[in-house]
Design a protein around this motif. Structure first.
Motif, mmCIF file in Angstrom:
data_model
loop_
_atom_site.group_PDB
_atom_site.id
_atom_site.type_symbol
_atom_site.label_atom_id
_atom_site.label_comp_id
_atom_site.label_asym_id
_atom_site.label_seq_id
_atom_site.Cartn_x
_atom_site.Cartn_y
_atom_site.Cartn_z
ATOM 1 N N LEU A 155 9.662 -3.188 5.352
ATOM 2 C CA LEU A 155 8.935 -2.317 6.276
ATOM 3 C C LEU A 155 9.863 -1.298 6.937
ATOM 4 N N LEU A 156 11.037 -1.706 7.338
ATOM 5 C CA LEU A 156 11.973 -0.782 7.992
ATOM 6 C C LEU A 156 12.445 0.279 7.007
ATOM 7 N N GLU A 157 12.677 -0.124 5.763
ATOM 8 C CA GLU A 157 13.102 0.851 4.750
ATOM 9 C C GLU A 157 12.012 1.881 4.468
ATOM 10 N N ILE A 158 10.759 1.418 4.399
ATOM 11 C CA ILE A 158 9.644 2.348 4.173
ATOM 12 C C ILE A 158 9.522 3.331 5.339
ATOM 13 N N ALA A 159 9.646 2.820 6.563
ATOM 14 C CA ALA A 159 9.515 3.692 7.740
ATOM 15 C C ALA A 159 10.621 4.741 7.774
ATOM 16 N N PHE A 215 4.819 -4.451 -1.526
ATOM 17 C CA PHE A 215 4.454 -5.859 -1.473
ATOM 18 C C PHE A 215 4.020 -6.372 -2.840
ATOM 19 N N GLU A 216 3.323 -5.550 -3.619
ATOM 20 C CA GLU A 216 2.945 -5.986 -4.973
ATOM 21 C C GLU A 216 4.179 -6.186 -5.826
ATOM 22 N N GLU A 265 2.088 -11.493 -0.239
ATOM 23 C CA GLU A 265 0.635 -11.461 -0.104
ATOM 24 C C GLU A 265 0.222 -10.950 1.275
ATOM 25 N N ILE A 266 -0.834 -10.131 1.265
ATOM 26 C CA ILE A 266 -1.474 -9.699 2.516
ATOM 27 C C ILE A 266 -2.734 -10.523 2.652
ATOM 28 N N PRO A 267 -2.808 -11.506 3.548
ATOM 29 C CA PRO A 267 -3.937 -12.446 3.609
ATOM 30 C C PRO A 267 -5.156 -11.832 4.287
#
Length: 821
Positions: free
Chosen positions: A704-708, A761-762, A767-769
């Motif tokens: 997440l930090l890398e994407i941001a 994530f894929e 997994e995103i529940p």
């Protein structure tokens, strides 16, 4: 030095006004009283002389009108003189109230100075009252003489129309010889004058003619340059619009006729200016010029309406052959009427016999009556089968009745009435027809979209930035202006034909321009119109200054758009207030006299206008403090959107669904308002995200930090931050917090980051529940079931361990547990 010279006339005007409007008290009571007595005495002596002139000139309508105009001027002077007493009387009454009533018996004696002052003021007040009484008496006398003149003129007009002449003498054979002699006398006198002028004053004659020609050509070519498309039709246009045909008829009549009129009037003026006119030639020349102008005007008007050679530009749906005949008949009618008028002036100048005047008028009026009946007998229309058809029944009967009335009146000896009817049929008919075309043109211009397609609008679009709406509104203004001009020009001309004189119109103008007194408030219609004109000019000057300041000054300074809007709005309101004050002053209304209105307005504010005033004051506060400006993204209550406009009553907000919301300014002042772009557009954006239990939370944090950090619109400082927010019911909750230089771009950034999260994530198998629930079914509850259905209390077949292991984590089906009985 040049500026000083330009200011000199203004200073002289101020000095003159100061010298004229010196207060009466500054002259001293005695001097002022003596001046007013002498003025009233002079006016009374003039009224005595006017009364004698009325008795001597009772049969001359022109002299009676001149006397009436002079009397009305005297009445205005008397009125002004009575007004001059009021300031001093007000001072006297105020001083007497301050001194109080005289002491009664038994009361302490008042100082001797107070008694003398009261006596002096009472004596002065009595002198003023005497003069006011004299002024009122003189005013009543003047009004009575004016009423007497009006009665004499009515009787004179009635006698002129109802007088019956013996036409038997006019039908004798001697009349033809007398007519030939009078024509010869006119020829000899005019030829002698021309011979003298050509022989001895040729240069002056040529100069006068040249100046008159230049004036006429200037008007003609100037009119053609401005209204060229309206004077000569476009030969390539096969189906012109109704507005085009009306405009062509109006301007092709007015511009050439005005050019001829300017030429004739200028010729007469310059001949008189160079002393080329004799007293016996001037009336003949003026009458001849009037007849020429009348005939030419009727010709141009009939030609514009009928258009014999241009059927596609014709206003009336008549056949071409009938249009030619109607044009000829109209011109001959004008010629007959003009000939009768000219010969009447000749007979009056030469003192000819009455029988000659009666004979000429008899022949001319009978010819006019026959021509009018001939116009009614033409069959100008087409029926359904294309055959000639007569005028509508009512119009045809009207023409027959008018022509027959003229002929019968003339044959019965009522020559004055017959001449009046014939002149009104020709001259007044031409004026009314022109006015009707003008009204139709104004109506066509004001119709929706008509002005935007006109020639004038196309020219305006070249030099201005008017849109279609502005052009349509300008068409409304143009139509109103045309109607006003038509009324202001046409009505006086009709009144002149009906027996009124220019002096009458001038007197009415003075009455309209005169001041109207309502209590202590005085105003005039002309003053009010002047005030409105001044306000309109001030309004447009304010709008021009706003555009110039915004486009030329503030735009170059790269000032914020919100600041520019606030300054522009404030200057607009200040300019309108100044224009209103100047307009009221130009209207001649004393602002101090509006105290009663202001008091009533204050009372109204106290009872029912609190919200309006509150919103107005709140708008001024918003413009001054600028907590938000046009273009800001604000949140006020349940409304979130962009500020479009801040006015003194309300603020317009456009939501992101393009809905315009109008919020009263008081709500924005008294409630909390969130502004995302108050000082700048920097703002923080949060994106929540959850992952399934059992995921590598540290790896999730890194991803997440890398994407941001990798998004180009995310600021490096303050740097992005990923928060492990907590343990949710079905997921481990994270939150991405990033800062944007333009918070208005947050939707685009959110989309980009969310797409990147799904892809990352894929790839990592994270997994995103989604939320999961256990369902408990109570036993003993059955329902109607088919043969292949399983009872509700019967447990379904369990999945095998292999099937459970193959399902993704967090999405495995939970077995339904059955509660025991």
């Amino acid at each position: 030095m040049l500026l000083k010279l330009r200011a000199l006339p203004v200073l002289l005007c101020l000095v003159f006004q100061f010298a004229v409007f010196v207060p009466a008290a500054a002259q001293g009571p005695e001097n002022f009283l003596q001046t007013q007595r002498e003025k009233l005495s002079e006016i009374e002596a003039t009224v005595d002389r006017m009364e004698k002139e009325v008795d001597d000139q009772a049969a001359d309508d022109g002299e009676l009108v001149a006397v009436r105009v002079e009397l009305e001027r005297l009445a205005r002077e008397v009125f002004d003189a009575s007004l001059a007493f009021r300031p001093r009387l007000t001072e006297i009454n105020t001083r007497l109230e301050q001194l109080g009533e005289p002491r009664k018996e038994g009361e302490p004696a008042e100082p001797e100075e107070v008694t003398r002052e009261r006596t002096r003021l009472l004596d002065e007040k009595a002198s003023f009252n005497v003069l006011i009484g004299d002024a009122e008496r003189l005013s009543v006398r003047i009004n009575s003489v004016v009423d007497e003149i009006a009665e004499l003129r009515r009787d004179l007009f009635t006698r002129t129309l109802s007088r019956r002449y013996d036409i038997s003498a006019a039908l004798s054979s001697d009349v033809a010889g007398e007519f030939t002699q009078e024509v010869g006398r006119v020829y000899k006198r005019v030829s002698a004058w021309l011979t003298f002028v050509v022989k001895y004053r040729l240069k002056s004659l040529l100069l006068a003619t040249a100046l008159a020609t230049i004036a006429a050509l200037a008007l003609l070519f100037g009119g053609r340059r401005l209204f060229g498309d309206f004077i000569e039709p476009d030969p390539t246009e096969t189906e012109p619009t109704y507005l085009s045909r009306l405009s062509l008829a109006l301007f092709s009549t007015l511009i050439p006729s005005l050019s001829i009129g300017v030429f004739l009037v200028s010729t007469y003026y310059f001949l008189d200016y160079f002393s080329l006119l004799r007293s016996d030639i001037a009336p003949l020349l003026w009458s001849l010029f009037s007849v020429i102008l009348l005939v030419y005007f009727v010709y141009r008007l009939a030609r514009a309406i009928l258009a014999p050679r241009r059927p596609n530009w014709r206003l009336l749906p008549v056949r071409s052959q009938a249009a030619q005949w109607l044009l000829v008949l109209a011109v001959f009618t004008a010629v007959s009427t003009g000939f009768d008028y000219f010969m009447d002036q000749v007979y009056s100048l030469f003192g000819s016999q009455l029988s000659l005047t009666v004979a000429t008028s008899l022949v001319a009026t009978v010819i006019v009556g026959l021509l009018i009946m001939a116009i009614g007998g033409v069959s100008p229309l087409d029926d359904e089968e294309g055959r000639p058809k007569q005028w509508p029944l009512k119009f045809r009967y009207l023409l027959f009745a008018l022509g027959a009335a003229i002929i019968v009146a003339a044959m019965l000896g009522y020559i004055g009435f017959a001449r009046f009817l014939s002149q009104q049929a020709v001259v007044t008919g031409a004026i009314v027809a022109t006015m009707y075309i003008g009204f139709l043109t104004a109506g066509a211009i004001t119709s929706e979209g008509a002005f935007a397609n006109s020639w004038l609008a196309r020219r305006l679009e070249r030099y201005t930035a008017f849109d279609e709406t502005a052009l349509d509104q300008l068409g409304l203004v143009t139509g109103m202006l045309i109607n006003t001009v038509v009324v202001l020009i046409g009505v006086p001309l009709i009144l002149l034909q009906w027996g009124f004189r220019w002096a009458d119109l001038t007197a009415w103008g003075y009455r309209i321009a005169g001041r109207i007194q309502v209590g202590s408030l005085s105003f005039s219609i002309v003053g009010i119109l002047t005030g409105i004109l001044v306000f309109v000019v001030g309004y447009f000057v304010t709008r021009w200054f706003q555009s110039w300041l915004d486009g030329k000054v503030m735009a170059r300074s790269r000032m914020d758009s919100g600041v520019r809007n606030s300054i522009r709005t404030g200057i607009g309101y200040v300019g309108l207030v100044i224009a209103a004050l100047i307009g009221i002053s130009a209207a001649g209304i004393n602002l101090s006299n509006l105290a009663l209105v202001a008091g009533a307005l204050s009372l109204g504010i106290g009872f029912g206008l609190q919200n309006i005033v509150s919103n107005f004051v709140s708008g001024l506060i918003l413009l001054a403090e600028r907590p938000f400006k046009a273009g800001d993204w604000i949140v006020a209550g349940g409304v979130s959107g962009t500020v479009k406009k801040i006015s003194v009553r309300a603020t317009e907000i456009e939501t992101f669904q393009r809905q315009s919301v109008i919020l009263p300014n008081s709500e924005l002042i008294n409630a909390a308002v969130g502004n995302w772009t108050h000082r700048n557009k920097l703002g923080r954006m949060e994106i929540p995200i959850g992952v399934a239990y059992g995921s590598d939370v540290r790896r999730v944090h890194e991803i997440l930090l890398e994407i941001a950090k990798s998004h180009p619109l995310v600021l490096k400082n303050p740097e992005p931050f990923v928060l492990f927010a907590g343990f949710g019911d079905s997921s481990l909750d994270f939150e991405i917090r990033v800062y944007l230089s333009d918070i208005l771009m947050q939707l685009n950034v959110q989309n980009d980051i969310r797409f990147a999260i799904v892809d990352a994530f894929e790839a990592e198998g994270i997994e995103i529940p989604f939320p999961q629930r256990d369902i408990h079914v109570r036993s003993g509850l059955f329902r109607a079931q088919g043969p292949d259905e399983t009872p509700m209390d019967e447990e379904p077949a369990d999945e095998t361990e292999e099937e459970q292991d193959d399902m993704p984590t967090g999405r495995r089906r939970r077995r339904r547990k059955v509660d025991p009985e």
